[in-house]
Enzyme design. Structure first.
Site, short mmCIF file in Angstrom:
data_model
loop_
_atom_site.label_atom_id
_atom_site.label_comp_id
_atom_site.label_asym_id
_atom_site.label_seq_id
_atom_site.Cartn_x
_atom_site.Cartn_y
_atom_site.Cartn_z
N HIS A 28 -1.42 3.52 4.73
CA HIS A 28 -2.39 4.11 3.90
C HIS A 28 -2.61 5.69 4.45
CE1 HIS A 28 -6.12 5.29 1.82
NE2 HIS A 28 -6.06 4.33 1.11
N ASP A 59 1.42 -0.21 -4.83
CA ASP A 59 0.27 0.01 -5.65
C ASP A 59 0.03 1.42 -6.47
OD1 ASP A 59 -0.29 1.39 -3.28
OD2 ASP A 59 -2.60 0.36 -3.22
N HIS A 60 0.81 2.33 -5.79
CA HIS A 60 0.55 3.92 -6.34
C HIS A 60 1.07 4.83 -5.20
CE1 HIS A 60 -2.33 4.11 -3.39
NE2 HIS A 60 -3.13 3.29 -3.63
N THR A 66 -5.83 1.58 -5.68
CA THR A 66 -5.53 0.20 -5.41
C THR A 66 -6.28 -0.71 -6.51
OG1 THR A 66 -5.27 0.70 -3.00
CG2 THR A 66 -5.35 -1.58 -3.67
N GLU A 95 0.82 -1.18 0.03
CA GLU A 95 0.03 -0.05 -0.04
C GLU A 95 0.91 1.48 0.09
OE1 GLU A 95 -3.33 0.42 -0.13
OE2 GLU A 95 -2.70 2.51 -0.41
C1 GP9 Z 1 -8.89 -0.31 0.48
C2 GP9 Z 1 -7.59 -0.39 -0.05
C3 GP9 Z 1 -7.24 0.96 -0.21
O1 GP9 Z 1 -9.44 -1.91 0.61
O2 GP9 Z 1 -7.11 -1.15 -0.78
O3 GP9 Z 1 -7.66 1.58 -1.40
P1 GP9 Z 1 -6.78 2.81 -1.89
O4 GP9 Z 1 -7.57 3.99 -1.14
O5 GP9 Z 1 -5.65 2.94 -1.85
O6 GP9 Z 1 -7.39 2.75 -3.41
MN MN Z 2 -3.76 1.74 -2.24
#
Ligand code: GP9
Ligand code: MN
Length: 406
Positions: free
Chosen positions: A197, A256-257, A82, A38
């Site tokens: 996150h 992921d980003h 994500t 994340e």
């Molecule tokens: C939520 C997690 C976060 O289930 O995958 O999502 P994001 O905000 O990073 O897209």
């Molecule tokens: Mn994410």
């Protein structure tokens, strides 16, 4: 219709990169563990914050002989965050320009990584301790032919085991191992971490390094949650070894980003000790990517320019599964024909020597504008590739390839 599909197919075939025979099938039949890290950006790897190592375990892995560490790897997500990264990994296609394809096109036909692995004898899963409907995952995973989604209901969140968005990564990994032991093998799983996150909140007992001291609380706390995430991966590797699953698995990990947006440029500039230019902003979209193959022994750090679009073909080829007929926009990063060219969802792009952003072509080395026209052919191709990917999704074109199969 079918003619649109053949137009796209021509483009895809022309860009197909033959697998590298030295790498094709090196992980044949092994379990595939993909870990979505994340919000993890590459700038923290092998770096320090006020004298504190931020990612000790991931740093060690960069030197591990069983590991390929890609330090020039970009995320290619858009607003779907994500979920876009999942979409790209599964399909090697771009998400939508506005909104999340997980919501808008969950009824489409796909030829996903999960479906393909399923056809090759894999039990395919996703493990993520959040509500199953978040990002419309429960519906989209059916379209992607994921056999089983271990959502929050598969986990027991004990006292003190939740923070920020939900379950903490360390208990998440610990409990995931127990679930994995029960899976029929070979299995594939996409593990989606959560603690690192925004807004990067952490309990005091989980803070292994102090906060940073900029004007951005977000960036200040980011280093601490990244440090926690690094620890959770270390715990996971240890537990995986204890479980007996390690030797028969490969582990692919990728950010992921981005985690730190441009709103924090001032703080980021303080940390990196420079003013953040549009060129730097593009380069800050690098996320770490690791391919760990237990027992392989010939891994290395590589600065091959690559991005999330390349994950699907790369993984399938490592497993000895052919992708020649597949409608994918990326190519196998180990292929001698792999082209160093990464396109962002918003049309920015990176080539070996240039970065195109805000309609300006820059020379990466000199950091100056390049008005020789060097970006033009790439610009055209970036537009074409994004258009073709959109055509596939908007026209649900992959349903025609399914018909061929039947
Ligand atoms: C939520 C997690 C976060 O289930 O995958 O999502 P994001 O905000 O990073 O897209
Ligand atoms: Mn994410």
């Amino acid at each position: 219709d079918g003619s649109e599909l053949s137009e796209v197919a021509n483009y895809v075939n022309a860009n197909y990169a033959e697998p590298n025979p030295d790498m094709f099938g090196v992980a044949e039949g092994k379990n595939v563990i993909m870990i979505s890290l994340e919000s993890l950006q590459n700038f923290v790897i092998n770096n320090e914050m006020n004298g504190h190592v931020i990612t000790p375990f991931l740093n060690e892995l960069t030197k591990d002989p069983d590991t390929f560490y890609f330090n020039n790897f970009y995320h290619q997500t858009g607003l779907g965050k994500t979920s876009d990264s999942e979409f790209i990994l599964e399909n090697s296609l771009y998400g939508r320009n506005g909104g999340a394809v997980f919501f808008t096109n969950s009824g489409n036909t796909y030829n996903s990584l999960s479906e393909k692995l399923g056809e090759n004898g894999y039990y395919t899963t996703v493990m993520h301790a959040n509500n199953r409907s978040f990002w419309n995952r429960d519906i989209m995973y059916q379209a992607l032919k994921v056999d089983k989604f271990y959502d929050v209901d598969s986990y027991e969140i004990g006292e003190g085991q939740a923070v920020n968005w939900g379950m903490k990564d360390i208990p998440y990994f610990e409990q995931s191992i127990e679930l994995m032991k029960e899976m029929p093998q070979p299995f594939s799983t996409r593990m989606i971490t959560l603690t690192n996150h925004h807004p990067f909140d952490l309990d005091e007992e989980d803070m292994m390094i102090p906060a940073y001291n900029s004007n951005s609380k977000t960036l200040n706390q980011y280093f601490q949650t990244v440090r926690y995430m690094d620890e959770s991966i270390k715990v996971f590797f240890e537990d995986l070894k204890k479980s007996g699953l390690y030797d028969n698995s490969i582990i692919i990990m990728y950010g992921d980003h981005y985690g730190i947006s441009e709103n924090h440029n001032k703080a980021m500039g303080m940390y990196l000790d420079k003013e953040i230019t549009p060129l730097d902003t593009v380069e800050l979209q690098k996320v770490p990517m690791y391919i760990h193959i237990p027992g392989y022994g010939k891994g290395k750090v590589t600065d091959e320019l690559t991005g999330q679009m390349d994950l699907r073909p790369t993984i399938l080829h490592l497993l000895g599964i052919d992708t020649k007929e597949d409608m994918q926009m990326g190519s196998d990063v180990f292929s001698p024909d792999h082209e160093p060219f990464v396109i962002f969802r918003d049309g920015r792009f990176v080539t070996k020597d240039h970065i195109y952003t805000q309609e300006v072509c820059y020379d990466i080395k000199t950091r100056e504008m390049d008005d020789s026209g060097a970006c033009e052919p790439y610009n055209e191709r970036a537009t074409t590739e994004l258009d073709y990917s959109d055509m596939i999704i908007n026209g649900d074109l992959l349903r025609f390839t399914e018909e061929d199969k039947e």
